[in-house]
Write an enzyme that holds these catalytic residues in place. Structure first.
Site, PDB file in Angstrom:
ATOM      1  N   GLY A   1      12.786  47.118 -45.440  1.00  0.00           N
ATOM      2  CA  GLY A   1      12.786  47.416 -44.013  1.00  0.00           C
ATOM      3  C   GLY A   1      12.677  46.122 -43.239  1.00  0.00           C
TER       4      GLY A   1
ATOM      5  N   GLN B   1      11.096  40.626 -36.043  1.00  0.00           N
ATOM      6  CA  GLN B   1      10.953  39.717 -37.187  1.00  0.00           C
ATOM      7  C   GLN B   1      12.072  38.688 -37.250  1.00  0.00           C
ATOM      8  OE1 GLN B   1      10.294  43.183 -40.056  1.00  0.00           O
ATOM      9  NE2 GLN B   1       9.148  41.532 -41.001  1.00  0.00           N
TER      10      GLN B   1
ATOM     11  N   CYS C   1       5.201  42.433 -46.458  1.00  0.00           N
ATOM     12  CA  CYS C   1       6.026  42.258 -45.266  1.00  0.00           C
ATOM     13  C   CYS C   1       6.774  40.933 -45.384  1.00  0.00           C
ATOM     14  CB  CYS C   1       5.119  42.234 -44.038  1.00  0.00           C
ATOM     15  SG  CYS C   1       5.990  42.043 -42.480  1.00  0.00           S
ATOM     16  N   LEU C   2       8.055  40.927 -44.998  1.00  0.00           N
ATOM     17  CA  LEU C   2       8.844  39.697 -45.093  1.00  0.00           C
ATOM     18  C   LEU C   2       8.310  38.614 -44.154  1.00  0.00           C
ATOM     19  CD1 LEU C   2      12.477  41.141 -45.408  1.00  0.00           C
ATOM     20  CD2 LEU C   2      11.023  40.239 -47.229  1.00  0.00           C
TER      21      LEU C   2
ATOM     22  N   HIS D   1       5.605  51.390 -40.869  1.00  0.00           N
ATOM     23  CA  HIS D   1       5.368  49.946 -40.916  1.00  0.00           C
ATOM     24  C   HIS D   1       6.310  49.220 -39.947  1.00  0.00           C
ATOM     25  CE1 HIS D   1       4.816  46.055 -43.354  1.00  0.00           C
ATOM     26  NE2 HIS D   1       5.832  45.790 -42.550  1.00  0.00           N
ATOM     27  N   GLU D   2       7.605  49.568 -40.000  1.00  0.00           N
ATOM     28  CA  GLU D   2       8.588  48.881 -39.152  1.00  0.00           C
ATOM     29  C   GLU D   2       8.388  49.215 -37.680  1.00  0.00           C
ATOM     30  OE1 GLU D   2      10.031  46.533 -40.513  1.00  0.00           O
ATOM     31  OE2 GLU D   2       9.709  47.182 -42.574  1.00  0.00           O
TER      32      GLU D   2
ATOM     33  N   HIS E   1       5.917  47.086 -36.017  1.00  0.00           N
ATOM     34  CA  HIS E   1       6.424  45.768 -35.604  1.00  0.00           C
ATOM     35  C   HIS E   1       6.938  45.793 -34.164  1.00  0.00           C
ATOM     36  CE1 HIS E   1       6.222  43.145 -39.095  1.00  0.00           C
ATOM     37  NE2 HIS E   1       6.766  44.060 -39.880  1.00  0.00           N
TER      38      HIS E   1
HETATM   39 CO    CO Z   1       6.805  44.035 -41.948  1.00  0.00          CO
END
Ligand code: CO
Length: 160
Positions: A44, A49, A89-90, A131-132, A135
């Site tokens: 995701g 991000q 998380c990236l 989660h996304e 963000h």
């Molecule tokens: Co994330």
């Protein structure tokens, strides 16, 4: 390829703005976010991000090279039933933690052409969507984590 911004970049703390232009640019952005996500083995990725303050996210479908785009997503139902799972998380490489989230969610969103859809998600997809979507509101999984399972030392050094 677009770059992923990393914690503690303050851009990750901003609230993203509603998407109003369903144009070619938006499609290109979704596609490049998906490419970035697959490149980094993510499941995701949210627009903030990649330094874009818009309410857009992509979710990868298992290991297939296909993905789903959610524009202006809103969760309209959270199941009372919650489950704890380990998240990463990236934007926080090598850091993992246990987060409690609803097992099922209903989501209302727009596609890349602006059409409104409703979906019911469960399991991993429900977790990733929550989660996304966080963000888009400047929230990171470490804010919700009950326990950091890996990378506490990294996190401590970044917080300094
Ligand atoms: Co994330």
């Amino acid at each position: 390829m677009i770059k992923i911004i990393k914690y503690p970049d303050t851009f990750l703390r901003r609230t993203a703005k509603k998407v109003t232009d369903f144009d070619n640019e938006l499609q290109k952005l979704a596609e490049s976010m998906a490419q970035r996500m697959f490149q980094d083995d993510g499941i995701g990725l949210a627009a903030p991000q990649v330094n874009i303050g818009q309410r857009l996210l992509v979710i990868g479908q298992a290991d297939a090279k296909n993905y789903k785009t959610y524009v202006n997503p809103e969760i309209t139902f959270f199941s009372k039933n919650k489950e704890v799972s380990e998240e990463g998380c990236l934007s926080l490489p090598k850091i993992f933690g246990l987060v409690r989230r609803a097992k099922k969610v209903h989501v209302k969103y727009q596609d890349l052409t602006g059409l409104v859809h409703k979906d019911k998600l469960s399991g991993l997809e429900a977790v990733v969507l929550q989660h996304e979507l966080d963000h888009l509101n400047g929230i990171l999984f470490i804010d919700r984590a009950e326990e950091i399972t890996k990378g506490q030392d990294i996190l401590d050094s970044l917080k300094k």
